[in-house]
Scaffold this motif. Structure first.
Motif, PDB file in Angstrom:
ATOM      1  N   ASP A 244       0.872  -1.176   0.000  1.00  0.00           N
ATOM      2  CA  ASP A 244       0.000   0.000   0.000  1.00  0.00           C
ATOM      3  C   ASP A 244       0.908   1.224   0.000  1.00  0.00           C
ATOM      4  O   ASP A 244       1.171   1.826   1.029  1.00  0.00           O
ATOM      5  CB  ASP A 244      -0.902  -0.022   1.237  1.00  0.00           C
ATOM      6  N   LEU A 245       1.365   1.568  -1.181  1.00  0.00           N
ATOM      7  CA  LEU A 245       2.420   2.564  -1.328  1.00  0.00           C
ATOM      8  C   LEU A 245       2.197   3.308  -2.638  1.00  0.00           C
ATOM      9  O   LEU A 245       1.986   2.681  -3.681  1.00  0.00           O
ATOM     10  CB  LEU A 245       3.769   1.840  -1.332  1.00  0.00           C
ATOM     11  N   ASP A 246       2.205   4.608  -2.599  1.00  0.00           N
ATOM     12  CA  ASP A 246       2.080   5.434  -3.794  1.00  0.00           C
ATOM     13  C   ASP A 246       3.230   5.091  -4.739  1.00  0.00           C
ATOM     14  O   ASP A 246       4.395   5.141  -4.360  1.00  0.00           O
ATOM     15  CB  ASP A 246       2.129   6.908  -3.381  1.00  0.00           C
ATOM     16  N   ILE A 247       2.912   4.757  -5.985  1.00  0.00           N
ATOM     17  CA  ILE A 247       3.947   4.290  -6.901  1.00  0.00           C
ATOM     18  C   ILE A 247       4.979   5.365  -7.211  1.00  0.00           C
ATOM     19  O   ILE A 247       6.172   5.084  -7.379  1.00  0.00           O
ATOM     20  CB  ILE A 247       3.315   3.736  -8.198  1.00  0.00           C
ATOM     21  N   ASP A 248       4.570   6.636  -7.240  1.00  0.00           N
ATOM     22  CA  ASP A 248       5.530   7.723  -7.472  1.00  0.00           C
ATOM     23  C   ASP A 248       6.464   7.886  -6.287  1.00  0.00           C
ATOM     24  O   ASP A 248       7.674   8.119  -6.448  1.00  0.00           O
ATOM     25  CB  ASP A 248       4.785   9.033  -7.735  1.00  0.00           C
ATOM     26  N   VAL A 249       5.919   7.764  -5.088  1.00  0.00           N
ATOM     27  CA  VAL A 249       6.742   7.857  -3.882  1.00  0.00           C
ATOM     28  C   VAL A 249       7.734   6.695  -3.839  1.00  0.00           C
ATOM     29  O   VAL A 249       8.910   6.875  -3.506  1.00  0.00           O
ATOM     30  CB  VAL A 249       5.857   7.864  -2.624  1.00  0.00           C
ATOM     31  N   PHE A 250       7.278   5.506  -4.187  1.00  0.00           N
ATOM     32  CA  PHE A 250       8.148   4.337  -4.187  1.00  0.00           C
ATOM     33  C   PHE A 250       9.330   4.533  -5.130  1.00  0.00           C
ATOM     34  O   PHE A 250      10.470   4.212  -4.785  1.00  0.00           O
ATOM     35  CB  PHE A 250       7.351   3.100  -4.597  1.00  0.00           C
ATOM     36  N   ARG A 251       9.062   5.063  -6.312  1.00  0.00           N
ATOM     37  CA  ARG A 251      10.134   5.273  -7.288  1.00  0.00           C
ATOM     38  C   ARG A 251      11.221   6.186  -6.704  1.00  0.00           C
ATOM     39  O   ARG A 251      12.421   5.925  -6.848  1.00  0.00           O
ATOM     40  CB  ARG A 251       9.544   5.887  -8.557  1.00  0.00           C
ATOM     41  N   LYS A 252      10.796   7.238  -5.995  1.00  0.00           N
ATOM     42  CA  LYS A 252      11.766   8.170  -5.398  1.00  0.00           C
ATOM     43  C   LYS A 252      12.491   7.519  -4.219  1.00  0.00           C
ATOM     44  O   LYS A 252      13.700   7.718  -4.037  1.00  0.00           O
ATOM     45  CB  LYS A 252      11.042   9.437  -4.940  1.00  0.00           C
ATOM     46  N   ARG A 276      -7.983  -1.026  -3.522  1.00  0.00           N
ATOM     47  CA  ARG A 276      -8.942  -0.126  -4.166  1.00  0.00           C
ATOM     48  C   ARG A 276      -9.428   0.920  -3.167  1.00  0.00           C
ATOM     49  O   ARG A 276      -9.581   2.097  -3.505  1.00  0.00           O
ATOM     50  CB  ARG A 276     -10.126  -0.923  -4.709  1.00  0.00           C
ATOM     51  N   LEU A 277      -9.694   0.496  -1.961  1.00  0.00           N
ATOM     52  CA  LEU A 277     -10.085   1.439  -0.918  1.00  0.00           C
ATOM     53  C   LEU A 277      -8.952   2.410  -0.624  1.00  0.00           C
ATOM     54  O   LEU A 277      -9.163   3.616  -0.515  1.00  0.00           O
ATOM     55  CB  LEU A 277     -10.459   0.683   0.355  1.00  0.00           C
ATOM     56  N   SER A 278      -7.736   1.887  -0.505  1.00  0.00           N
ATOM     57  CA  SER A 278      -6.588   2.748  -0.225  1.00  0.00           C
ATOM     58  C   SER A 278      -6.408   3.802  -1.321  1.00  0.00           C
ATOM     59  O   SER A 278      -6.118   4.961  -1.029  1.00  0.00           O
ATOM     60  CB  SER A 278      -5.320   1.896  -0.118  1.00  0.00           C
ATOM     61  N   ARG A 279      -6.581   3.401  -2.582  1.00  0.00           N
ATOM     62  CA  ARG A 279      -6.463   4.358  -3.686  1.00  0.00           C
ATOM     63  C   ARG A 279      -7.503   5.458  -3.553  1.00  0.00           C
ATOM     64  O   ARG A 279      -7.225   6.640  -3.782  1.00  0.00           O
ATOM     65  CB  ARG A 279      -6.625   3.631  -5.021  1.00  0.00           C
ATOM     66  N   ARG A 284      -6.810   9.012  -5.239  1.00  0.00           N
ATOM     67  CA  ARG A 284      -6.834   8.222  -6.470  1.00  0.00           C
ATOM     68  C   ARG A 284      -5.439   8.008  -7.065  1.00  0.00           C
ATOM     69  O   ARG A 284      -5.288   7.870  -8.277  1.00  0.00           O
ATOM     70  CB  ARG A 284      -7.777   8.853  -7.508  1.00  0.00           C
ATOM     71  N   MET A 285      -4.447   7.983  -6.220  1.00  0.00           N
ATOM     72  CA  MET A 285      -3.091   7.683  -6.674  1.00  0.00           C
ATOM     73  C   MET A 285      -2.896   6.163  -6.717  1.00  0.00           C
ATOM     74  O   MET A 285      -3.282   5.446  -5.790  1.00  0.00           O
ATOM     75  CB  MET A 285      -2.044   8.318  -5.754  1.00  0.00           C
ATOM     76  N   THR A 286      -2.300   5.679  -7.802  1.00  0.00           N
ATOM     77  CA  THR A 286      -2.110   4.249  -7.988  1.00  0.00           C
ATOM     78  C   THR A 286      -1.273   3.663  -6.860  1.00  0.00           C
ATOM     79  O   THR A 286      -0.229   4.198  -6.498  1.00  0.00           O
ATOM     80  CB  THR A 286      -1.413   3.970  -9.335  1.00  0.00           C
ATOM     81  N   ARG A 287      -1.740   2.551  -6.311  1.00  0.00           N
ATOM     82  CA  ARG A 287      -0.994   1.855  -5.268  1.00  0.00           C
ATOM     83  C   ARG A 287      -0.070   0.845  -5.930  1.00  0.00           C
ATOM     84  O   ARG A 287      -0.444   0.147  -6.893  1.00  0.00           O
ATOM     85  CB  ARG A 287      -1.925   1.137  -4.288  1.00  0.00           C
ATOM     86  N   LEU A 288       1.128   0.745  -5.429  1.00  0.00           N
ATOM     87  CA  LEU A 288       2.147  -0.117  -6.018  1.00  0.00           C
ATOM     88  C   LEU A 288       1.671  -1.563  -6.122  1.00  0.00           C
ATOM     89  O   LEU A 288       1.964  -2.258  -7.104  1.00  0.00           O
ATOM     90  CB  LEU A 288       3.423  -0.031  -5.180  1.00  0.00           C
ATOM     91  N   GLY A 289       0.914  -2.026  -5.139  1.00  0.00           N
ATOM     92  CA  GLY A 289       0.494  -3.410  -5.125  1.00  0.00           C
ATOM     93  C   GLY A 289      -0.634  -3.752  -6.067  1.00  0.00           C
ATOM     94  O   GLY A 289      -1.045  -4.912  -6.141  1.00  0.00           O
ATOM     95  N   ALA A 290      -1.140  -2.756  -6.802  1.00  0.00           N
ATOM     96  CA  ALA A 290      -2.272  -3.001  -7.701  1.00  0.00           C
ATOM     97  C   ALA A 290      -1.969  -2.629  -9.145  1.00  0.00           C
ATOM     98  O   ALA A 290      -2.883  -2.524  -9.962  1.00  0.00           O
ATOM     99  CB  ALA A 290      -3.503  -2.231  -7.213  1.00  0.00           C
TER     100      ALA A 290
END
Length: 387
Positions: A244-252, A276-279, A284-290
């Motif tokens: 449950d991690l914002d994909i943009d944040v993960f990249r950084k 889906r709930l977390s997003r 509405r930011m994509t979650r890394l796990g989805a």
């Protein structure tokens, strides 16, 4: 969509998830109270538990979902019944549980840091590996203990298992509290990782994190890299299950770990209803796990990604109802973790092509697709890894 419609859709989604998790509320309290187990009817898993939760005086509870002032260490031995399905936790219907059919504890005792060495010598085995597990959102203390014991038992990975249990209230409506509690705990997790990696008795360290625990684990590793100049070489693998991690944040975060970072394995699933709930709750930011790794921009990003393996579990049908814990509940994935990932082996080597060690009827024969980014289709698991 109007604000009223947005509110209704969120409310319905939250209600659906709450109903899906309502079975947890019926469990008896105090299930961690130690009982005597029959060695012939059960196996034991010896855990070191590090927690930032507040102590709880209730019998058999030990720690609740509030934030404690210090890092606490405990030794908890879990008895796992022999007659059960791989990936399952058999909860007691009442206290005390029956060791012949239920998960129970046989020992719960506080530890001092100086006692950790003796515990490690007792549990590590010849490989001298440490596995640190960080649980996710909506997880009570007993849930984290029994889930990790199940993973350790079912993977049979021959590791010294350390559970890091952070203050989650175990309530679907406390998402924001849990997220801040994860932030609250990252320095303590970094301390646990450093202690394991700095021990001359330890050969290597694998960190496995689930859901919101993925954010905590990545932040702790990033913090170590920024403070110490690099991630310890012994921290060789970071496994993120349904992160449950914002994909943009993960990249950084990955970039800030530097080039000497651990190999990262991601378990993702597009039908993960919890994410889906977390997003929805995260703008509405994509979650890394989805993420859908078969589509752009993620497919192209894999071509330049080094040291990252993605396992797409969307097609698996034998996980949990929310499709959020397949890494632990699916027998195929549990075996894959024990056979390869926790040992630091790649999942796309030659033994996964043709004659598969996991069984051709389960995963099928591997097909390598593409050139720069290898996409290995082992139905029903899709594996992406750069060649």
């Amino acid at each position: 969509m109007s604000s009223v419609a947005c509110f209704l859709s969120r409310a319905l989604l939250i209600l659906g998830l709450a109903l899906g998790l309502s079975a947890c509320a019926s469990r008896p309290q105090g299930v961690l109270a130690p009982v005597q187990a029959d060695p012939a009817a059960a196996s034991k898993v010896d855990l070191l538990v590090a927690t930032t939760r507040a102590p709880d005086p209730a019998p058999g509870v030990y720690f609740n979902g509030e934030r404690g002032p210090n890092l606490s260490l405990d030794n908890i031995v879990v008895s796992v019944p022999n007659q059960r399905e791989v990936g399952s936790i058999q909860w007691p219907n009442r206290v005390p549980g029956d060791p012949a059919r239920d998960f129970v504890t046989t020992k719960v005792s506080s530890m001092q840091p100086s006692e950790a060495k003796a515990w490690f010598k007792r549990t590590a085995g010849k490989p001298r590996r440490v596995l640190i597990f960080v649980h996710g959102f909506n997880t009570q203390f007993a849930d984290s203990v029994f889930r990790f014991a199940q993973i350790v038992h079912d993977t049979d990975a021959n590791v010294a298992p350390i559970l890091f249990s952070w203050p989650s209230r175990g309530n679907i409506f406390d998402y924001n509290y849990d997220r801040e509690s994860a932030n609250y705990s990252r320095s303590e997790l970094a301390t646990v990782i450093r202690a394991a990696a700095s021990s001359p008795a330890v050969s290597d360290v694998t960190i496995m994190a689930h859901s919101m625990g993925g954010w905590l684990a990545v932040e702790a590793v990033r913090q170590i890299a920024l403070q110490d100049g690099r991630v310890p070489a012994k921290v060789s693998n970071l496994i993120l299950a349904s992160p449950d991690l914002d994909i943009d944040v993960f990249r950084k975060q990955v970039l800030e770990m530097g080039p000497q970072r651990p190999h990262i394995t991601l378990f993702v699933s597009q039908n993960d209803r919890a994410l889906r709930l977390s997003r929805l709750l995260s703008g509405r930011m994509t979650r890394l796990g989805a993420v859908d790794i078969t589509k752009e921009p993620y497919l192209s990003q894999m071509e330049s990604a080094t040291g990252i393996t993605v396992l797409d579990l969307t097609a698996l049908q034998n996980g949990d109802r929310l499709n959020h814990s397949k890494f632990a509940t699916s027998p195929e994935v549990v075996q894959l973790m024990g056979d390869r990932l926790i040992k630091g082996q790649r999942v796309t080597d030659s033994s996964l092509s043709g004659s598969n060690s996991l069984g051709a009827t389960t995963l099928g024969a591997g097909q390598v697709l593409g050139s720069a980014a290898g996409a290995v289709l082992t139905a029903p698991i899709l594996i992406f890894e750069r060649n």
